[in-house]
Design an enzyme around this catalytic site. Sequence first.
Site, short mmCIF file in Angstrom:
data_model
loop_
_atom_site.label_atom_id
_atom_site.label_comp_id
_atom_site.label_asym_id
_atom_site.label_seq_id
_atom_site.Cartn_x
_atom_site.Cartn_y
_atom_site.Cartn_z
N HIS A 391 -7.49 -0.17 8.01
CA HIS A 391 -8.13 -0.90 9.26
C HIS A 391 -8.52 -2.11 8.68
CE1 HIS A 391 -10.70 -1.96 12.69
NE2 HIS A 391 -9.85 -1.17 13.23
N GLU A 444 -6.70 6.46 15.10
CA GLU A 444 -5.41 6.83 15.73
C GLU A 444 -4.86 8.25 15.13
OE1 GLU A 444 -2.82 4.18 17.43
OE2 GLU A 444 -5.06 3.61 18.04
C1 COA Z 1 -4.25 -1.36 10.54
C2 COA Z 1 -3.58 -2.47 9.59
C3 COA Z 1 -2.85 -2.93 10.26
C4 COA Z 1 -4.74 -3.21 9.18
O1 COA Z 1 -3.93 -4.28 8.44
P1 COA Z 1 -4.28 -5.44 7.54
O2 COA Z 1 -5.93 -5.54 7.46
O3 COA Z 1 -3.78 -6.69 7.93
O4 COA Z 1 -4.06 -5.07 6.04
P2 COA Z 1 -2.97 -5.28 5.02
O5 COA Z 1 -1.64 -5.46 6.05
O6 COA Z 1 -3.26 -6.78 4.37
O7 COA Z 1 -3.02 -4.46 3.99
C5 COA Z 1 -3.44 -4.49 2.79
C6 COA Z 1 -3.00 -3.57 1.86
O8 COA Z 1 -3.06 -2.13 2.08
C7 COA Z 1 -2.08 -1.53 2.15
N1 COA Z 1 -2.14 -0.80 3.57
C8 COA Z 1 -2.88 -0.85 4.79
N2 COA Z 1 -2.71 0.13 5.36
C9 COA Z 1 -1.80 0.94 4.89
C10 COA Z 1 -1.24 2.21 5.33
N3 COA Z 1 -1.41 2.47 6.59
N4 COA Z 1 -0.38 2.74 4.47
C11 COA Z 1 0.15 2.27 3.35
N5 COA Z 1 -0.52 0.95 2.83
C12 COA Z 1 -1.40 0.48 3.65
C13 COA Z 1 -1.11 -2.67 2.49
O9 COA Z 1 0.41 -2.08 2.03
C14 COA Z 1 -1.35 -3.79 1.75
O10 COA Z 1 -1.30 -3.44 0.38
P3 COA Z 1 -0.64 -4.55 -0.65
O11 COA Z 1 -2.02 -5.60 -1.04
O12 COA Z 1 -0.07 -3.93 -1.76
O13 COA Z 1 0.35 -5.54 0.07
C15 COA Z 1 -2.80 -1.55 8.32
O14 COA Z 1 -4.01 -0.48 7.65
C16 COA Z 1 -1.83 -0.72 9.05
O15 COA Z 1 -0.70 -1.06 9.12
N6 COA Z 1 -2.23 0.74 9.18
C17 COA Z 1 -1.13 1.39 9.74
C18 COA Z 1 -1.08 1.42 11.24
C19 COA Z 1 -2.15 1.92 12.00
O16 COA Z 1 -2.44 3.07 11.74
N7 COA Z 1 -2.64 1.21 13.03
C20 COA Z 1 -3.56 1.57 13.87
C21 COA Z 1 -4.92 0.72 13.56
S1 COA Z 1 -6.35 1.20 14.45
#
Ligand code: COA
Length: 508
Positions: A391, A444
């Site tokens: 998140h 989710e």
């Molecule tokens: C929710 C979300 C978009 C937040 O993203 P964010 O704050 O932009 O975080 P980032 O995309 O910068 O990710 C940070 C790191 O954690 C990792 N990461 C974050 N969520 C992850 C996940 N669900 N699975 C695997 N790795 C994950 C990323 O790969 C990244 O790793 P890196 O530093 O090696 O590149 C992200 O956690 C995600 O894609 N989750 C899965 C989708 C989901 O469940 N969405 C519903 C949200 S309520």
Amino acid sequence: MPTVIRDLMSTPPVQADGDDTLASVARRMADANIGSVIIAEGADVVGIVTERDLLRAAAVDRDPSTEPARRWMTASPDVLGPDEEAGVAWSNLSDHHYRHLPVVSDGALVGVVSLRDLMGIARLRPADETSEDVPRGLEGVVVADTAVGDVRGLEGFFHYRQYSAVELAAHRSLEDVWFLMAEGALPTGEQSEAFVRRTAELRSIPPGLSALLPALAGLGQPLDVLRTAVSVLGGELAWPPTHDGDPHQLAEQALQLCAVVPSILTATYRLRQGLAVIPPRSDLAYAANYLWMLTGVEPIAAQARALEQYLMLTIDHGFNSSTFTARVITSTGADLAAAICGAIGALSGPLHGGAPSRALDMLDAIGTPENAEAWVRDAVEHGGRIMGFGHRVYKTDDPRSLFLRDVACQMDAPLVDFATQVEQTVVDVLAELKPGRRLYANVEFYAGVVMAACGVTREMFTPTFAASRTIGWTTHVVEQAAHNRLIRPAARYVGPVPPQPVPEPAPR
Ligand SMILES: CC(C)(COP(=O)(O)OP(=O)(O)OC[C@H]1O[C@@H](n2cnc3c(N)ncnc32)[C@H](O)[C@@H]1OP(=O)(O)O)[C@@H](O)C(=O)NCCC(=O)NCCS
């Protein structure tokens, strides 16, 4: 030995309370000759106030002797551990354009590390790379004032108009929380009954849209159809631009939209299944009526209550992407339908609202608890994202996920034991493969488990989320319209240096 944060950090950290004034925070900065003060509640870091925040407050003429630090702090800042390498701190600060980060060990604040500390030990990067630009994805950037609610990522807490959303979900009805959002206060018993009656009367789909719906339903998924239907609705009901309308009128439109969205969604779903549309029943509360219109069966109380609790938990959640989208569109003075169409579009993405069905698909793909570790490891090692985890704001357990896991357990939901086992495996594997990212189950992951146990099919998971979130979106639209200024940020141009001469077209 690489330099670690412990070698660099300033200690003891200078702290203040969220209720301390900006003036007292500024004095502490000046006395200690530092650029930031950590805002703590007990042992918990809840925010950070930097020189930049003082400037922001000064720029809008706020009186520092009365302005509370809490209002200007960056809430739930990222933190570092004392044993992390300096390079990690550098990446964190430069990627996110932070200048200061708290250092936390075993849950206790032990120091602060700043860009200045890092620049002191090495010329790690040219100075001009440490720009004042905002972080990618606007992470942590405060873009508006709101009285609707807030998310505290480090504490795992969120609220609607000062009341814990989890407690509201535990103790109140959806209509009461809707009233709170729309009217600004929880209803009295009498107000609650009147609101239930009033909103139940607004559930019918207006005739123009109703006539179009069979054709629309054949063309797309329920959420796509909802997006189009809301657009049609705004046209049919002649909603004026928010710029021209009056606040009372906008509030009425918001109420009608929130009441009619469940009818549109369930009608679309049934039409797509070749089933007859089931009209709303005004004797049923919002969640029970939703299940009734979806299935044609009066739900058992436990299912109706579980869905209602899910819906209450997902009404609002800070400046998430769809809410921000709705506010940006409202800021142009466009009408309510335009704002909500944009918000629905933002919600549909798998990184925002499109994850719950994917989380259940993942459980299907994993199959058995024994397969979980290998499956998750493989997915992450190949750069995949585990749906329902991670998140932007929560760096601890998502309170919605904890609550929904309890709801699923109480219902004895078919998938809950398996989901709980997979959750633990995912958290462990992510902690190993993505150290320091603090990735936990988000709303989710258990949303799908709960909704499936209530009789909601996978294609309706995100649309059902859209129904409750419409209440949050419309609340934000009303707030934005009441205190509007066009939201129009800037971008940093990184293409080839202009101006280039425009080449003549090639001869034909
Ligand atoms: C929710 C979300 C978009 C937040 O993203 P964010 O704050 O932009 O975080 P980032 O995309 O910068 O990710 C940070 C790191 O954690 C990792 N990461 C974050 N969520 C992850 C996940 N669900 N699975 C695997 N790795 C994950 C990323 O790969 C990244 O790793 P890196 O530093 O090696 O590149 C992200 O956690 C995600 O894609 N989750 C899965 C989708 C989901 O469940 N969405 C519903 C949200 S309520």
